[in-house]
Design a protein around this motif. Structure first.
Motif: not given
Lengths: 94, 485, 329, 97
Positions: D12-13, D32-47, D67-75
């Motif tokens: 799924l990721a 909209s690019r930022l939107h696509a990138l952050t949304k998809a990548d944050n969820l992808g990285l989470g999975l 912890l890595v995931w949370v840090l990436v989310l914040a960044a």
């Protein structure tokens, strides 16, 4: 010889040569510094390929230590080169 | 006794740290450290004289796993030259940099350069050599940029880029060596290298890197601007010491480590480049508008002579003739080190007094600065190779070896090179003795002119007279294939 | 995963790396080159992990891509509007360089191939494994760096020191940035303590797992970079005198430790077996602080404000302006 | 069973990463690019993180990955915000760059 060794070894040689060519062909300081770093990365890759001895074996730590030294030396040289380049730009703008 | 080996490296290194932390004590710290380095270097030469090669395995680990420091006749005698020249330049620098802030920038870098040069000369490990090469390179670049003018920064930046390229090539050679032979220790390498492609490629890459750093024609283009635009004490060190240690490494690698892979054809090629360097460098020196530029081009030429010795050494069989030729190349390197640093210091005095160093406008210098003019003349004698300078003896041996090996082609090169050197030296002296409107005291400042005079006297008189002892001393250097090291 | 899949993976990764390097070096637009170079660093970190060099993966990500990237991006700001020179056609010298490059490529391939055929592939690995027990640490890379080849590392610290001395003597630091937006300052405030903890962890863990002084130092330097980006002018560095001491601490402690064992009738840097681990940790702590300070100063790009205020005696201060123009007449 | 879950999560990721990358390449403007990138990548990285943590089967490693995931989310959230803000200040309010 392992396939991995050949693949990454050749990649390392390519990076080295690409960097070398870049240094000689560019004239801007920043572009040359970039190329030098690529060149160094190629040599480091060769060292790490030497260290790799297949999936089941522990790698040779000596090249790893040498590359760690190399990375730090490279970043130091980059810092000095960038400071010189900046000074040059300042002189030219005054 | 083996502890002797670490002091020439650690003393200036520690002094460099102190000079940064106590910026106002720089002169004192630097002077003491330079003196201590000189003592330790003399002591080292003394014990090499008594015992032959000295080595220490750092950390107590067997060389190969660990790193060894080694000193033999060649490295210890160069170390002594570095120590003497550095001390003298240091004394001169306390006067040359009349501004305390600039001196506070100078001392830490200068002492670090001294540590780096000594570390390079004593290193017995090829990767460690890479690190020392980088250390020498970065400190030399930073010192070269101290003047701060646009020309100086441009030259320093180019020097840095080219130098890094050279180090990268050297490091690529180290990779090939480690891949093939599984060790980085030079003595261990000397005993296992075979005459085969891996060795050739490694040697080619390392030599290319070192040729760039020792500014052999046609890779000399970075040298004249870098050496001519640095502050005078720095120029002196760059020309006398920094390029010299790169040449030392060429000698070390070719004659000591990779003896089996030393083919006459390769040595001839380097000799040929050396010959072109002699002629081209001397010609450009003759045409140079500024005194420091002249000195820099003269360095290109004099380095060319050093490379002329390589085909001769490759052509001579083991024996007294080869030893004589080897002694001659070392003597040449030493004499040039002293003479060129004296010339640069003299040029610095003139530049500071007159505000410029344009050769055409040197009129009156002889009357205003008689001691400095004498320095120019003495170092000129050594650069041309007139007796009693060390260069005279060295060139004599060069010619003898050329006759002995039947390599007649080098003889006209030496002759024309010497004539051109005579021409550029007399051009400077001619202008210096011309009448001009300047006058001054007989001695401008003791701390400026006397160091230069001392260096020039060593080059012209001492080395010429003491050369016999040098030959005896270098017997300890491993000159035979495989080496006594 | 089957053997073939790994080969495919290797081919893709190596191909991507070479392609990225090609574009990064060939591009005429500096900004693009720098960003691609940072990307290249991250790809290299993946390669190091693939080739079982986790210490290097950490170092590459932190130093090779991280700090070097920060330095280059900061340099880009100085060069706004500058592009790499236009390439004017296919000149003779270009052709010569390309020819030389191809020759070098072939020569290096030939030499390395011959080297691999000649070597048994063991090299120093077994020697290190045999003596690892005496080194005082369990991580073999740390053992090589701080014990077997500690002298290299000492000189490496000297190289860092030399570079930073050069940076300090070239000119004054870049002017500070104005304070960032609320989100940025908030993030910085949040990240700084975490990064400091991570640096401490990397330093401590280096004895038995990937990590060590250089990675930890880079992590602390990242704190300085973040602070600076968040508008803190001194980037977390203490006053001039303290900063100088921090700079020399690493080499100083290293040499003092090496000499003290030498005065106990051993070779320079020959640590006694039973306290080797402790001595290595002491050296690493000092080295971490020095590396972090040096990299932070490198990021500032020159002398911080007031760096040379105490270099001359008061009566000479008047000549200050002359000093900044340099000493050469 | 955890292995299957992990593989599904990683697969799924990959889908999310692919979607994010396509969005980055194909969408018309910066926001909209930022939107696509952050949304998809944050969820992808989470999975991806979930999958990796499950594969590792170790609580400590799981926490580190989280912890890595949370840090990436914040960044990534803050950097997207900065990019968007900069772009607004530079005068871009919608389509085009």
């Amino acid at each position: 010889m392992l396939a991995t060794t050949i693949i990454y070894g050749f990649a390392g040689i390519c990076l080295f040569v690409l960097g070398l060519r870049g240094v000689l062909l560019h004239t801007t300081a920043l572009a040359r510094i970039l190329a030098l770093n690529v060149c160094g990365a190629g040599v480091f890759l060769l060292f790490v390929v030497l260290a790799y001895r297949g999936a089941g074996m522990t790698p040779d730590p000596v090249p790893h230590a040498l590359v760690l030294t190399g990375i730090v030396v490279a970043v130091s040289a980059t810092a000095l080169a960038l400071a010189l380049a900046r000074r040059l730009r300042e002189i030219d703008h005054d | 006794m083996t502890d002797l080996l670490v002091w020439p490296i650690l003393l200036p290194l520690l002094a460099s740290l102190l000079a940064l932390v106590f910026p106002r004590r720089g002169d004192w710290i630097g002077g003491m450290a330079s003196l201590a380095v000189l003592i330790s270097a003399a002591w080292l030469v003394h014990s090499v004289w008594d015992n032959g090669v000295i080595a220490v395995a750092l950390g107590g680990w067997q060389p190969g796993l660990g790193i060894a420091l080694r000193a033999d006749g060649l490295s210890s005698v160069l170390l002594l030259m570095v120590a003497i020249v550095a001390l003298t330049i240091g004394i001169y620098a306390t006067r040359y940099f009349d501004n305390a802030v600039v001196r506070a920038r100078f001392w830490p870098l200068w002492l670090l350069l001294l540590a780096a040069l000594n570390a390079l000369l004593l290193s017995g490990d090829v990767f460690n050599l890479y690190v020392t090469l980088e250390l020498v390179g970065l400190t030399a670049v930073a010192l070269g940029a101290l003047g701060g003018s646009r020309d100086a920064i441009v030259a320093a930046l180019r020097y840095l880029t080219i130098g890094l390229l050279g180090s990268m090539a050297f490091l690529a050679g180290v990779v090939v060596l480690y891949a093939a032979y599984g060790t980085l220790d030079m003595v261990a390498l000397a005993s296992v290298v075979e005459d085969r492609p891996a060795t050739w490629v490694a040697l080619m890459l390392m030599t290319l890197g070192l040729l760039v750093k020792s500014a052999l024609f046609p890779m000399h283009f970075w040298l004249p601007p870098a050496h001519a635009n640095a502050p005078a004490p720095v120029s002196a060190a760059l020309s006398a010491l920094v390029v010299k240690v790169a040449f030392y490494l060429v000698l070390r690698l070719w004659l000591d480590v990779f003896t089996v892979a030393l083919h006459p054809a390769t040595a001839w090629m380097l000799g040929l480049l050396g010959a072109v360097a002699v002629l081209w460098g001397s010609y450009r020196a003759l045409r140079a508008p500024r005194l420091k530029l002249l000195a820099a081009y003269s360095t290109v030429a004099q380095l060319g002579y050093l490379f002329l010795f390589l085909p001769l050494l490759a052509g001579l069989p083991d024996g007294p003739a080869r030893e004589a030729a080897f002694g001659a190349v070392v003597l040449f390197a030493l004499t040039h080190g002293f003479a060129k640093s004296a010339l640069f210091l003299g040029a610095g005095v003139i530049q500071q007094r007159a505000g410029h160093d344009r050769i055409e406008e040197l009129g009156g210098t002889a009357r205003a600065l008689p001691v400095t003019t004498f320095v120019l003349a003495l170092s000129g004698i050594a650069l041309i190779g007139l007796p009693p300078s060390g260069t005279f003896l060295a060139k004599w041996q060069l010619l003898a070896a050329a006759v002995e090996t039947g390599q007649w082609v080098w003889i006209p090169v030496v002759a024309v090179g010497s004539l051109l050197a005579g021409a550029y030296v007399f051009r400077v002296l001619g202008h210096a003795f011309a009448p001009g409107d300047r006058d001054g005291s007989a001695l401008a400042a003791g701390r400026e002119e006397l160091p230069a005079l001392a260096l020039a006297l060593v080059a012209t008189v001492v080395l010429g007279l003491a050369a016999g002892g040098l030959w005896g001393f270098l017997d300890f250097a491993a000159m035979s294939p495989g080496g006594a090291r | 995963m089957s053997e073939l899949l790994w080969v495919l993976f290797d081919l893709v990764l190596a191909g991507l790396t070479v392609g990225l390097a090609w574009v990064a070096v060939a591009t005429r637009e500096l900004r693009r080159g720098v960003l691609l170079f940072v990307g290249l660093g991250l790809l290299l970190a993946v390669i190091w992990a693939r080739l079982r060099a986790p210490d290097l993966a950490l170092a590459e990500a932190a130093i090779g891509a991280g700090i070097a990237g920060a330095l280059l991006i900061a340099a880009l700001r100085d060069e706004i509007g500058v592009s790499a020179e236009p390439e004017d056609g296919y000149t003779a010298s270009r052709r010569l360089v390309d020819l030389g490059a191809i020759g070098l490529l072939l020569a290096l391939s030939w030499g390395l191939l011959d080297a691999f055929l000649l070597s048994d592939g063991v090299r120093l690995a077994e020697g290190v494994a045999e003596r690892l027990g005496e080194s005082g640490v369990i991580n073999p890379v740390t053992a090589v760096l701080l014990n077997f080849r500690a002298y290299d590392t000492l000189l490496e610290l000297a190289v860092v020191f030399a570079a930073v001395l050069g940076v300090l003597s070239v000119g004054p630091a870049r002017p500070a940035l104005e304070a960032g937006s609320l989100v940025l300052t908030g993030l910085v405030r949040w990240l700084v303590p975490i990064l400091v903890v991570v640096a401490g962890y990397l330093l401590w863990v280096g004895a038995h797992a990937p990590g060590g002084a250089f990675q930890a130092g880079a992590m602390l330097a990242a704190v300085a970079v973040l602070l600076r980006l968040g508008g803190v002018a001194h980037a977390g560095l203490p006053g001039t005198a303290a900063t100088r001491w921090l700079l020399v601490l690493g080499i100083g402690v290293f040499v003092i430790v090496g000499l003290s064992v030498m005065f106990a009738d051993r070779a320079f840097l020959q640590y006694p077996g039973d306290i080797a681990g402790v001595l290595i940790l002491v050296i690493e702590i000092a080295a971490t602080l020095s590396i972090a300070t040096a990299l932070a100063l490198a990021y500032l790009g020159g002398r911080p404000v007031g760096w040379e205020a105490d270099c001359d005696s008061p009566q000479h201060r008047v000549n200050r302006g002359a000093a900044d123009r340099g000493g050469d007449a | 069973m955890p292995d299957v879950l992990a593989l599904v999560s990683i697969a799924l990721a990959i889908v999310f990463y692919a979607a994010g990358s396509i969005g980055l390449l194909r969408l018309p403007d910066l926001l909209s690019r930022l939107h696509a990138l952050t949304k998809a990548d944050n969820l992808g990285l989470g999975l991806l993180a979930t999958g990796v943590a499950l594969l590792a089967g170790d609580l400590v490693i799981g926490i580190k990955v989280l912890l890595v995931w949370v840090l990436v989310l914040a960044a990534s959230a803050s950097s997207s915000h900065l990019i968007a803000r900069y772009s607004m200040q530079a005068g871009n309010r919608g389509h085009g760059e």
